[in-house]
Every structure is written in structure tokens, then in C-alpha cells.
Design a protein around this motif. Structure first.
Motif, mmCIF file in Angstrom:
data_model
loop_
_atom_site.group_PDB
_atom_site.id
_atom_site.type_symbol
_atom_site.label_atom_id
_atom_site.label_comp_id
_atom_site.label_asym_id
_atom_site.label_seq_id
_atom_site.Cartn_x
_atom_site.Cartn_y
_atom_site.Cartn_z
ATOM 1 N N GLY A 244 -126.933 -91.418 34.523
ATOM 2 C CA GLY A 244 -127.104 -92.749 35.093
ATOM 3 C C GLY A 244 -128.148 -92.796 36.199
ATOM 4 N N ALA A 245 -128.739 -93.952 36.378
ATOM 5 C CA ALA A 245 -129.763 -94.131 37.401
ATOM 6 C C ALA A 245 -129.162 -94.016 38.794
ATOM 7 C CB ALA A 245 -130.434 -95.490 37.234
ATOM 8 N N ILE B 177 -134.854 -99.140 41.953
ATOM 9 C CA ILE B 177 -135.736 -98.327 41.126
ATOM 10 C C ILE B 177 -137.164 -98.851 41.211
ATOM 11 C CG2 ILE B 177 -136.321 -97.781 38.742
ATOM 12 C CD1 ILE B 177 -134.143 -96.001 39.796
ATOM 13 N N ARG B 178 -137.323 -100.152 41.267
ATOM 14 C CA ARG B 178 -138.668 -100.733 41.323
ATOM 15 C C ARG B 178 -139.407 -100.374 42.619
ATOM 16 N NH1 ARG B 178 -136.108 -105.195 38.704
ATOM 17 N NH2 ARG B 178 -135.793 -106.273 40.703
ATOM 18 N N LEU B 179 -138.686 -100.009 43.645
ATOM 19 C CA LEU B 179 -139.312 -99.642 44.916
ATOM 20 C C LEU B 179 -139.815 -98.213 44.963
ATOM 21 C CD1 LEU B 179 -136.837 -101.292 47.480
ATOM 22 C CD2 LEU B 179 -139.102 -102.128 46.809
ATOM 23 N N ILE B 180 -139.454 -97.398 43.973
ATOM 24 C CA ILE B 180 -139.811 -95.982 43.969
ATOM 25 C C ILE B 180 -141.188 -95.808 43.345
ATOM 26 C CG2 ILE B 180 -139.219 -93.728 43.028
ATOM 27 C CD1 ILE B 180 -136.277 -94.528 43.259
ATOM 28 N N LEU C 51 -143.139 -93.434 56.073
ATOM 29 C CA LEU C 51 -143.319 -94.650 55.291
ATOM 30 C C LEU C 51 -142.256 -94.601 54.202
ATOM 31 C CD1 LEU C 51 -145.168 -97.148 54.933
ATOM 32 C CD2 LEU C 51 -146.512 -95.775 53.322
ATOM 33 N N ALA C 52 -141.247 -95.462 54.327
ATOM 34 C CA ALA C 52 -140.055 -95.345 53.478
ATOM 35 C C ALA C 52 -140.339 -95.636 52.011
ATOM 36 C CB ALA C 52 -138.967 -96.286 53.985
ATOM 37 N N ARG C 53 -141.193 -96.600 51.755
ATOM 38 C CA ARG C 53 -141.591 -96.935 50.383
ATOM 39 C C ARG C 53 -143.053 -97.359 50.400
ATOM 40 N NH1 ARG C 53 -137.288 -94.918 49.945
ATOM 41 N NH2 ARG C 53 -135.528 -95.528 48.614
#
Length: 326
Positions: free
Chosen positions: A313-314, A321-324, A121-123
Motif C-alpha cells: 500500500g501507498a 503522493i502528488r507532493l513527492i 526544503l520540505a517539498r
């Protein structure tokens, strides 16, 4: 080829796997013939773990692996990912039971196989409890379509929730000399659960090879063009890490990529790096890391050269980032 046996009942797999994402874009244009040749040379070299995803090249990556590796299916461990879909705005979660069932059938067709050895499940889909998504994957295991279940970019708490529904065999996340967040909670949790860590981007998306410089201009479609870590002042700061690594590698008669991978291999037999490559030359360079011995003094020098905070840095833009799951 060096091998490891993840978990009490896992199959023996090559100590280094092959990340296949770059074979169909992501970091710029690729040659499909060279990519196929790289897959076959990896097979001849003893690599058994091949990692792809249904959203890599909108399915083209799985199709490439299916065309090339189907005749050798009994010699490989095939891993793919799902749970997101690509839109004009970027990837969005798609972890509902219907999404996952449809995705599995499509991946089986593209990969030209009747089962997926490790299905990730990738995310995590925030609209679907992880227990529901994992429960659906468990149904696919019961049907013989999936061998083992993995998760990608998840928190330790989510790992435990998922594992309560069905054993999680692997978690995949970024892990490298300059990205060590997994050492805080995720890696200890995986070890407690008897699962392995599959380390993607172990070469910092190419930067730890020394191939990127301050004047580098990324091709259109290259992921790194929009990620903070690989641009501007962040890039300049991170190139100092690469320079230090390059000097250490030269003293060992090795390449910086080999040192970066050899360092990861010291983290434990349950840490399996999957460096990506779409070219045979890079594959050969990476595999040479298996025979590179790092002494205690080497490891101390590496620790001194790389800030404990890692890269500046990100690692993703705002959308990524919101998907993590954190």
C-alpha cells in the motif's frame, strides 16, 4: 550516547535524533507537558539532533521546541522544514523566494534562536525551479540565519541539481525495514555528494512497534486514518510483517521497535534515524536500540521475514503522493 560525524566538516551528532512532529498532533491527541518532559529527557540522555517543521501543528511544534530547548541551544542541532503551507485541502507547495524568506523569519521567532542548524526544503514547488529555491536558502546561509541546507522527499536528479547551486548536507525521507526505496538511487547519490540521509518514520509510523492491530481505530486527526498502508487489506498484510518482527525481537530479548532501529543503524554511519515520540517511555525504548547488536544471522532472519517489496500500500494518500518529487 553514540555519535556520528556527518560529512568532512559536520558537527558530531547523536546516532539517533528525535523526530518531534507527533508532539503536536498528527497521530492523535498529545499531552504538551509530557512532550516537553520528553524533550528534556532526550537532552539529558545525550540526544542532540531535534527535527521539526513550520507546518507541524501550524507552528505549534516549533513553539514547543523554542519554549523548552532555548536555554540549551548551544547543546543541540536544531533542524526544521519549510516550503509548504497548510490549507483546507491539505499541504500545498510554497517554495518561492518570498515564501522562504518569510518562513525563515517566522521559524526563528518561534524557535527562539538566531539561526537554524539544518533548514530543509520540505517539498519541491513545481512552480519554482529547485535552483531558485535553493539559491534563496543559500542567501540565508550567507546571512548567518541558516547553517546547512537539506531537502526532503526528492529524487536523485533533483538532489544533484540542488547541489550544483549550494552544497546539500542532508536529505530526509522515509526509510525503514519496510520502506527501502532510498536504497535504489537516493542513498548512493547522497554518498556521492558527501551528504547524509536522515530517516524519518523509521518505525513505520508506529506500526513496527507492534502498537497497531487489525481492530485499532485511529483518533480523529490521525494521519494514518487516510493513508492506504495503515488500513483495510493493506494493513492486514503489513501486520504479518510486524508479527514476524515481533517474534525475532522476542528471541533477542528486545522490542520490535528496538530491532527495527538497530537494523537501520547497520545501514551506515551516514544514515541517521529520527524516531518520533511524544512520551518518555517510548523515548527510552528507542534509545535502547543503540546497544542492541544484530548478528549476521539476525540480519539474514530479518531479510527473510520482510518482503523485498516492503510494506503493502501507498505510504501517503493521493494528495500526499502528488507532493513527492520523483
Amino acid at each position: 550516547m553514540h555519535t556520528t560525524t556527518p560529512g568532512p566538516a559536520g558537527p558530531a551528532i547523536s546516532r539517533l535524533g528525535l523526530g518531534c512532529m507527533s508532539m503536536t498532533g498528527t497521530y492523535g491527541s498529545t499531552d504538551p507537558h509530557e512532550a516537553a518532559a520528553t524533550l528534556l529527557e532526550a537532552l539529558d540522555s545525550g540526544v542532540t539532533l531535534y527535527d521539526t517543521g513550520d507546518f507541524y501543528g501550524d507552528g505549534a511544534n516549533e513553539e514547543l521546541l523554542g519554549r523548552t530547548l532555548a536555554p540549551y541551544r548551544d547543546r543541540i542541532v536544531l533542524a526544521t522544514k519549510t516550503g509548504v503551507r497548510r490549507t483546507a485541502e491539505g499541504l500545498v507547495p510554497a517554495g518561492s523566494p518570498d515564501d522562504l524568506r518569510r518562513a525563515c523569519e517566522a521559524s526563528l521567532r518561534r524557535l527562539r534562536t538566531d539561526h537554524i542548524d539544518v533548514y530543509y526544503l520540505a517539498r519541491i514547488d513545481p512552480a519554482v525551479p529547485v535552483e531558485e529555491s535553493v539559491g534563496t536558502l543559500a542567501e540565508l546561509v550567507a546571512q548567518g540565519k541558516v547553517g546547512r541546507i537539506g531537502l526532503s522527499e526528492v529524487s536523485a536528479a533533483t538532489l544533484r541539481r540542488a547541489h550544483s547551486i549550494h552544497p546539500i548536507s542532508a536529505a530526509q525521507t522515509e526509510y525503514s525495514l519496510w520502506e527501502r526505496h532510498v536504497e535504489n538511487d537516493i542513498l548512493p547519490t547522497l554518498r556521492d555528494l558527501g551528504a547524509v540521509l536522515v530517516a524519518y518514520s523509521p518505525l513505520g509510523r508506529g506500526l513496527l512497534t507492534g502498537a497497531v492491530h487489525a481492530t485499532t481505530r485511529y483518533e480523529r486527526g490521525d494521519f494514518r486514518a487516510t493513508a492506504p498502508r495503515y488500513n483495510g487489506d493493506d494493513l492486514k498484510a503489513n501486520l504479518a510483517i510486524v508479527d514476524a518482527l515481533t517474534r525475532l525481537a522476542a528471541a533477542k530479548g528486545a522490542t520490535p521497535a528496538q530491532v527495527a532501529l538497530a537494523w537501520l543503524l547497520t545501514r551506515g554511519s551516514d544514515v541517521i534515524p529520527i524516531p518520533g515520540s511524544s512520551r518518555r517511555l517510548h523515548l527510552r525504548d528507542n534509545l535502547a536500540a543503540l546497544d542492541l547488536h544484530l548478528t549476521a544471522a539476525d540480519l539474514s532472519a530479518i531479510d527473510a521475514a520482510v518482503p523485498t517489496t516492503g510494506a503493502q500500500g501507498a505510504r501517503y494518500g493521493d494528495h500526499g503522493i502528488r507532493l513527492i518529487d520523483e
